[in-house]
Design a protein around this motif. Structure first.
Motif, PDB file in Angstrom:
ATOM      1  N   VAL A 104      29.474  54.637  39.045  1.00  0.00           N
ATOM      2  CA  VAL A 104      30.021  55.945  38.697  1.00  0.00           C
ATOM      3  C   VAL A 104      30.938  55.839  37.481  1.00  0.00           C
ATOM      4  N   PHE A 105      31.822  54.852  37.468  1.00  0.00           N
ATOM      5  CA  PHE A 105      32.719  54.691  36.329  1.00  0.00           C
ATOM      6  C   PHE A 105      31.948  54.288  35.075  1.00  0.00           C
ATOM      7  N   ALA A 106      30.899  53.494  35.225  1.00  0.00           N
ATOM      8  CA  ALA A 106      30.071  53.119  34.079  1.00  0.00           C
ATOM      9  C   ALA A 106      29.398  54.356  33.489  1.00  0.00           C
TER      10      ALA A 106
ATOM     11  N   ALA B 176      46.148  49.152  39.140  1.00  0.00           N
ATOM     12  CA  ALA B 176      46.686  49.294  37.781  1.00  0.00           C
ATOM     13  C   ALA B 176      45.661  49.948  36.855  1.00  0.00           C
ATOM     14  N   ALA B 177      44.405  49.576  36.978  1.00  0.00           N
ATOM     15  CA  ALA B 177      43.359  50.167  36.137  1.00  0.00           C
ATOM     16  C   ALA B 177      43.169  51.639  36.457  1.00  0.00           C
ATOM     17  N   HIS B 178      43.262  52.005  37.740  1.00  0.00           N
ATOM     18  CA  HIS B 178      43.180  53.416  38.120  1.00  0.00           C
ATOM     19  C   HIS B 178      44.342  54.193  37.511  1.00  0.00           C
ATOM     20  N   ARG B 179      45.529  53.653  37.633  1.00  0.00           N
ATOM     21  CA  ARG B 179      46.713  54.326  37.086  1.00  0.00           C
ATOM     22  C   ARG B 179      46.604  54.506  35.578  1.00  0.00           C
TER      23      ARG B 179
ATOM     24  N   THR C  64      45.327  35.781  48.519  1.00  0.00           N
ATOM     25  CA  THR C  64      45.959  35.919  47.207  1.00  0.00           C
ATOM     26  C   THR C  64      44.970  36.472  46.192  1.00  0.00           C
ATOM     27  N   MET C  65      43.746  35.987  46.248  1.00  0.00           N
ATOM     28  CA  MET C  65      42.704  36.449  45.344  1.00  0.00           C
ATOM     29  C   MET C  65      42.410  37.930  45.584  1.00  0.00           C
ATOM     30  N   ARG C  66      42.284  38.326  46.838  1.00  0.00           N
ATOM     31  CA  ARG C  66      42.028  39.723  47.188  1.00  0.00           C
ATOM     32  C   ARG C  66      43.186  40.612  46.757  1.00  0.00           C
ATOM     33  N   ALA C  67      44.400  40.161  47.008  1.00  0.00           N
ATOM     34  CA  ALA C  67      45.573  40.954  46.645  1.00  0.00           C
ATOM     35  C   ALA C  67      45.638  41.125  45.132  1.00  0.00           C
ATOM     36  N   GLY C  68      45.291  40.078  44.405  1.00  0.00           N
ATOM     37  CA  GLY C  68      45.298  40.163  42.942  1.00  0.00           C
ATOM     38  C   GLY C  68      44.286  41.163  42.432  1.00  0.00           C
ATOM     39  N   LEU C  69      43.099  41.167  43.009  1.00  0.00           N
ATOM     40  CA  LEU C  69      42.073  42.113  42.603  1.00  0.00           C
ATOM     41  C   LEU C  69      42.474  43.527  43.002  1.00  0.00           C
ATOM     42  N   ASP C  70      43.020  43.701  44.181  1.00  0.00           N
ATOM     43  CA  ASP C  70      43.509  45.017  44.605  1.00  0.00           C
ATOM     44  C   ASP C  70      44.551  45.534  43.609  1.00  0.00           C
ATOM     45  N   ALA C  71      45.488  44.680  43.224  1.00  0.00           N
ATOM     46  CA  ALA C  71      46.547  45.085  42.293  1.00  0.00           C
ATOM     47  C   ALA C  71      45.967  45.457  40.929  1.00  0.00           C
ATOM     48  N   ARG C  72      44.985  44.700  40.459  1.00  0.00           N
ATOM     49  CA  ARG C  72      44.370  45.012  39.159  1.00  0.00           C
ATOM     50  C   ARG C  72      43.586  46.321  39.231  1.00  0.00           C
ATOM     51  N   LEU C  73      42.920  46.583  40.363  1.00  0.00           N
ATOM     52  CA  LEU C  73      42.213  47.857  40.537  1.00  0.00           C
ATOM     53  C   LEU C  73      43.187  49.032  40.517  1.00  0.00           C
TER      54      LEU C  73
ATOM     55  N   GLY D  58      43.842  54.710  33.922  1.00  0.00           N
ATOM     56  CA  GLY D  58      42.633  55.437  33.556  1.00  0.00           C
ATOM     57  C   GLY D  58      41.692  54.611  32.700  1.00  0.00           C
ATOM     58  N   ASP D  59      41.730  53.302  32.882  1.00  0.00           N
ATOM     59  CA  ASP D  59      40.921  52.371  32.091  1.00  0.00           C
ATOM     60  C   ASP D  59      39.539  52.217  32.725  1.00  0.00           C
ATOM     61  N   LEU D  60      38.623  53.116  32.342  1.00  0.00           N
ATOM     62  CA  LEU D  60      37.304  53.141  32.972  1.00  0.00           C
ATOM     63  C   LEU D  60      36.496  51.858  32.739  1.00  0.00           C
ATOM     64  N   PRO D  61      36.452  51.308  31.532  1.00  0.00           N
ATOM     65  CA  PRO D  61      35.704  50.055  31.355  1.00  0.00           C
ATOM     66  C   PRO D  61      36.238  48.917  32.238  1.00  0.00           C
ATOM     67  N   LEU D  62      37.549  48.863  32.389  1.00  0.00           N
ATOM     68  CA  LEU D  62      38.121  47.830  33.259  1.00  0.00           C
ATOM     69  C   LEU D  62      37.775  48.110  34.722  1.00  0.00           C
ATOM     70  N   LEU D  63      37.751  49.377  35.108  1.00  0.00           N
ATOM     71  CA  LEU D  63      37.359  49.704  36.480  1.00  0.00           C
ATOM     72  C   LEU D  63      35.929  49.271  36.757  1.00  0.00           C
ATOM     73  N   VAL D  64      35.038  49.451  35.788  1.00  0.00           N
ATOM     74  CA  VAL D  64      33.662  48.985  35.948  1.00  0.00           C
ATOM     75  C   VAL D  64      33.659  47.489  36.227  1.00  0.00           C
ATOM     76  N   LYS D  65      34.367  46.744  35.399  1.00  0.00           N
ATOM     77  CA  LYS D  65      34.415  45.280  35.536  1.00  0.00           C
ATOM     78  C   LYS D  65      34.998  44.870  36.888  1.00  0.00           C
ATOM     79  N   LEU D  66      36.103  45.480  37.266  1.00  0.00           N
ATOM     80  CA  LEU D  66      36.774  45.085  38.506  1.00  0.00           C
ATOM     81  C   LEU D  66      35.981  45.476  39.750  1.00  0.00           C
ATOM     82  N   TYR D  67      35.364  46.652  39.743  1.00  0.00           N
ATOM     83  CA  TYR D  67      34.552  47.036  40.901  1.00  0.00           C
ATOM     84  C   TYR D  67      33.300  46.160  41.002  1.00  0.00           C
ATOM     85  N   ARG D  68      32.762  45.739  39.859  1.00  0.00           N
ATOM     86  CA  ARG D  68      31.631  44.794  39.909  1.00  0.00           C
ATOM     87  C   ARG D  68      32.096  43.468  40.512  1.00  0.00           C
ATOM     88  N   GLU D  69      33.272  43.032  40.103  1.00  0.00           N
ATOM     89  CA  GLU D  69      33.840  41.789  40.650  1.00  0.00           C
ATOM     90  C   GLU D  69      34.036  41.912  42.166  1.00  0.00           C
ATOM     91  N   ALA D  70      34.540  43.051  42.609  1.00  0.00           N
ATOM     92  CA  ALA D  70      34.735  43.280  44.041  1.00  0.00           C
ATOM     93  C   ALA D  70      33.392  43.296  44.767  1.00  0.00           C
TER      94      ALA D  70
END
Length: 86
Positions: free
Chosen positions: A62-64, A23-26, A12-21, A28-40
């Motif tokens: 790269v996103f940072a 959504a952030a890609h869609r 469930t945790m992995r699926a939630g992070l996948d879904a947030r990634l 184009g939220d680069l700061p959020l992508l930085v945060k989420l990829y760091r979390e991953a």
């Protein structure tokens, strides 16, 4: 996009992070992508998957760089320490 490693905790945790990634890609939220990829990356590292951690950390870096996030410096240092950057 690469799926999160199975060692990162509950499905469930992995699926939630996948879904947030996704959504952030869609969005184009680069700061959020930085945060989420760091979390991953942290989750993969905690699960003992150094390859996945490096993959996710590289994406965060790269996103940072793209958005001027100050986390780029720390991510670069981490990649250097892991032998992933020169």
């Amino acid at each position: 996009m690469m799926a999160l490693p199975k060692t990162e905790g509950s499905a469930t945790m992995r699926a939630g992070l996948d879904a947030r990634l996704i959504a952030a890609h869609r969005a184009g939220d680069l700061p959020l992508l930085v945060k989420l990829y760091r979390e991953a990356a942290e989750g993969a590292a905690a699960g003992g998957d150094a390859e996945a951690a490096a993959f996710f950390r590289t994406h965060a870096y790269v996103f940072a760089l793209e958005c001027g996030d100050p986390a780029a410096e720390a991510l670069h240092i981490e990649l250097l320490a892991d032998g992933r950057e020169e």
